[in-house]
Design a protein around this motif. Structure first.
Motif, PDB file in Angstrom:
ATOM      1  N   LYS A  22       4.990   6.342  -1.449  1.00 14.74           N
ATOM      2  CA  LYS A  22       6.107   6.423  -0.276  1.00 14.74           C
ATOM      3  C   LYS A  22       6.480   5.115   0.420  1.00 14.74           C
ATOM      4  O   LYS A  22       6.898   4.708   1.279  1.00 14.74           O
ATOM      5  N   CYS A  26       9.504   2.096   1.005  1.00 11.82           N
ATOM      6  CA  CYS A  26      11.149   2.197   2.067  1.00 11.82           C
ATOM      7  C   CYS A  26      11.423   0.771   2.090  1.00 11.82           C
ATOM      8  O   CYS A  26      10.581  -0.535   0.789  1.00 11.82           O
ATOM      9  N   SER A  69       8.790  -2.421   2.141  1.00 11.47           N
ATOM     10  CA  SER A  69       7.910  -2.917   0.745  1.00 11.47           C
ATOM     11  C   SER A  69       8.826  -4.139  -0.114  1.00 11.47           C
ATOM     12  O   SER A  69       8.165  -4.179  -1.237  1.00 11.47           O
ATOM     13  N   ASN A  93       1.080  -1.153   0.288  1.00 11.54           N
ATOM     14  CA  ASN A  93      -0.124  -0.501   0.243  1.00 11.54           C
ATOM     15  C   ASN A  93       0.596   1.225   0.113  1.00 11.54           C
ATOM     16  O   ASN A  93       0.505   1.862  -1.463  1.00 11.54           O
ATOM     17  N   GLU A  94       2.019   1.286   0.962  1.00 10.50           N
ATOM     18  CA  GLU A  94       3.026   2.158   1.202  1.00 10.50           C
ATOM     19  C   GLU A  94       3.377   3.063  -0.514  1.00 10.50           C
ATOM     20  O   GLU A  94       3.708   4.493  -1.148  1.00 10.50           O
ATOM     21  N   GLN A  95       3.297   1.843  -0.564  1.00 18.21           N
ATOM     22  CA  GLN A  95       4.364   1.730  -2.515  1.00 18.21           C
ATOM     23  C   GLN A  95       3.546   2.655  -3.437  1.00 18.21           C
ATOM     24  O   GLN A  95       4.163   3.509  -4.145  1.00 18.21           O
ATOM     25  N   HIS A 145       1.015  -2.986   7.198  1.00 17.55           N
ATOM     26  CA  HIS A 145       1.671  -1.640   7.514  1.00 17.55           C
ATOM     27  C   HIS A 145       2.884  -1.894   7.336  1.00 17.55           C
ATOM     28  O   HIS A 145       3.038  -3.057   8.195  1.00 17.55           O
TER      29      HIS A 145
END
Length: 640
Positions: A194, A196, A199, A188-190, A252
């Motif tokens: 964003k 990391c 990921s 999700n963050e990618q 997360h």
């Protein structure tokens, strides 16, 4: 090819297009500045605007790729440059297949397979993450299994893709215009821009799940309340491995392993989740024994990093397994002594109890350096009855490099042991009776020169070259058998390894490379593939060029073992004394030497001045060992 030049930077000759995406065109090329014209991958990147800041960012990112390419399981960056509006990345070519050929929908793989996969990739990814680099697109298609030894390579970094999407905003800042990643493997963050280090851990976890379940990651259901991937019920997996993978794919990033090195620590706990392999140790070493060589650990920053992560302890727990070679004919069938040497990034072999040299060669005591196996990719062609290329195949082979001094090297290619029928069948065109009877011979593994001995190599060992240098890359010519034998003796003394001329059987086995046709590329021959007298023809092929001299070694395609110039260019001396036929010939690959009966020695391979029939794999010739004519040369063997 649309908008693609045929030669880049004056040295990279484009062979064909491998693929095309939204960010780049991927091309297969040859480096024409190298004698063997090694294959490489060229990525033509198309940034939205070739702004000076974009170029600056391009060079900065390329330097990162260069550092990553120092790892033995990441393709090396060979060059980066700009031509016109396009940016180019040139990387090492890895001959093999990507893991989408192994991991695909409908096929569930074993837990042992997934454990091995995780161990291999996490070792590489730990090195990548040490530089703070996020791959951003780990998936089966970006994991290559090298053909020659089965080792996994991590390819196609997000940095390469991003270089093709660079823009400069109104503040003069370089930025990427798109999100890099693949749905299903991208957390999700990618997806929110964003990414990391965690990921990459997620993407690797989803790759493991795809292997265990046989289901595309994007098709897996999620828990409606937590958003966690629901996969365990679709797989047969131990509780320990299931727990690790589940943590790798937490929704997360803060709940996952923070980076690959943390995951490596988890995999190396006393529970020994990844057990040592039971494959015999005479095959290929795991990356744990070679993929973190001392040269990676010599800088203080890297030493401190690995000390913090306690990788010395980790390697002791994770290592010890061995990769089974993908191609059976690439496996050494002898029993070489294998040593762990962290100063090298490839397979290490030491000779064990070498036999005394034949022909009374007695080497002086020399400190032997370890043999470090590397691999190279090459293209093999097959021709039809008229000599036109009908098929092309990408293969690879192992080799080691001997350093002769004065920047001169000698590449020795690994040849697997096996059986073959030596000689020619009765119906082979323009055969001779001395090529009979056709008989089975068993050959032990050996190493043989990738090319005939060059003038530069001969001069480096012998100190002079009386015939006069055409070019260091031309084969040494006008060599008598005695000259060739003395060269082997001096090379042996210099290196501490046994070098000698091949036996007739070894030569023909290496030349044929498991083919049975008159030539390793098929039923006929052309001057586009071999240097011989093109005024004459063989079978249905047309006449061609007569060059009237030797050509530089490596000017024509190799055979399936990766050997160049085995047909034509220069005749090559063998150990054997001349015999009129193969009656009572040895069947173990050894040289047939009866000096009391005949002092003439055998030559094989044909030359630039010969008829095409004389270049056949089975053709035999002989001469006085004291004479060295202008088309007589040599190739050496190293036995281990």
């Amino acid at each position: 090819m649309e908008n693609i030049v045929t030669t880049l930077a004056g040295r990279y000759e484009i062979t064909r297009r491998l693929g095309r995406g939204g960010f780049a065109i991927t091309l297969l090329a040859r480096d024409i500045m190298q004698p063997s014209k090694p294959l490489c991958v060229v990525k033509q990147l198309r940034p939205n605007r070739a702004h000076p800041r974009v170029i600056e960012f391009f060079h900065k990112e390329a330097k990162i790729l260069e550092k990553l390419g120092k790892h033995p399981q990441v393709p090396q960056l060979l060059a980066h440059f700009q031509e016109g509006e396009n940016l180019y990345i040139v990387q090492e070519f890895i001959a093999g297949h990507d893991l989408s050929k192994e991991i695909f929908p409908g096929k569930r793989l074993s837990e042992a397979y997934v454990r091995k996969l995780l161990k291999d990739v996490v070792e590489i990814l730990s090195f990548v993450h040490q530089y703070g680099v996020i791959h951003r697109d780990i998936k089966p298609q970006n994991l290559m299994r090298r053909q020659v030894d089965g080792r996994i390579f991590l390819i196609d970094f997000g940095a390469v893709k991003e270089l093709g999407t660079l823009v400069v905003n109104t503040r003069g800042e370089v930025a990427s215009s798109v999100i890099i990643g693949t749905p299903g493997y991208m957390p999700n963050e990618q997806n929110l821009g964003k990414a990391c280090l965690a990921s990459d851990v997620y993407a690797l976890g989803m790759t493991a799940i795809a292997a265990l379940t046989g289901v595309k990651p994007i098709e897996l259901e999620e828990n409606p309340e937590t958003g966690e991937v629901l996969w365990l019920q679709r797989a047969q997996v131990s509780a320990e491995l299931g727990e690790v993978i589940s943590k790798m794919v937490r929704r997360h990033f803060s709940l996952r392993y923070s980076c690959a090195t943390d995951l490596l620590q988890e995999l190396s706990t006393p529970t020994q989740l990844l057990q040592k392999s039971s494959v015999p140790s005479i095959i290929y070493p795991t990356i744990s024994s070679v993929s973190t060589p001392t040269r990676f650990l010599t800088s203080p920053s890297i030493i401190n990093f690995w000390k913090r992560r306690q990788v010395i302890k980790i390697l002791g727990l994770v290592g010890g397994g061995f990769i089974t070679a993908m191609l059976g004919h690439r496996i050494l069938q002898g029993a070489p002594k294998e040593t762990s040497n962290e100063n090298n990034d490839s397979k290490i072999l030491e000779p064990e109890n070498p036999e005394k040299l034949k022909n009374k060669i007695t080497p002086k005591p020399v400190s032997k350096s370890a043999i470090v196996l590397k691999s190279f990719g090459f293209e093999v062609v097959t021709v039809n009855a008229k000599g036109d290329i009908a098929d092309r195949q990408i293969l690879s082979a192992n080799y080691f490099t001997e350093y002769l001094g004065n920047n001169v090297t000698l590449d020795m290619v690994q040849i697997p042991g096996g059986e073959f029928f030596m000689g020619s069948p009765a119906d082979e065109e323009k055969r001779s009776d001395d090529e009979s009877p056709l008989h089975k011979v068993t050959i032990k593994p050996f190493f043989i020169g990738k090319f005939p001995i060059t003038q530069a190599q001969y001069q480096a060992i012998m100190g002079d070259y009386s015939s006069g240098l055409k070019s260091g890359k031309h084969p040494a010519e006008s060599l008598s058998w005695n000259n060739a034998n003395e060269f082997c003796q001096r090379l042996t003394e210099k290196t501490g390894r046994e070098y000698r001329l091949p036996s007739e059987a070894e030569w023909e086995y290496a030349c044929r490379a498991q083919t049975t046709t008159p030539f390793h590329f098929g039923e006929t021959i052309t001057t586009k593939l071999v240097n011989y007298d093109g005024n004459y023809t063989y079978a249905d092929a047309p006449k061609g060029e007569f060059r009237n001299e030797t050509t530089e070694v490596g000017s024509f395609p190799p055979n399936a073992f990766g050997l160049y110039d085995v047909h034509g260019n220069i005749r090559e001396w063998c150990q054997d004394t001349w015999q009129e036929n193969y009656k009572n010939a040895p069947n173990d690959g050894s040289a047939w030497i009866e000096e009391n009966n005949n002092t003439h020695r055998v030559l094989r391979g044909g030359s630039w001045s010969n008829l095409p029939a004389y270049c056949r794999s089975a053709f035999r010739y002989y001469d006085d060992p004291n004479y060295g004519y202008e088309d007589f040369g040599m190739r050496v063997i190293c036995s281990i």
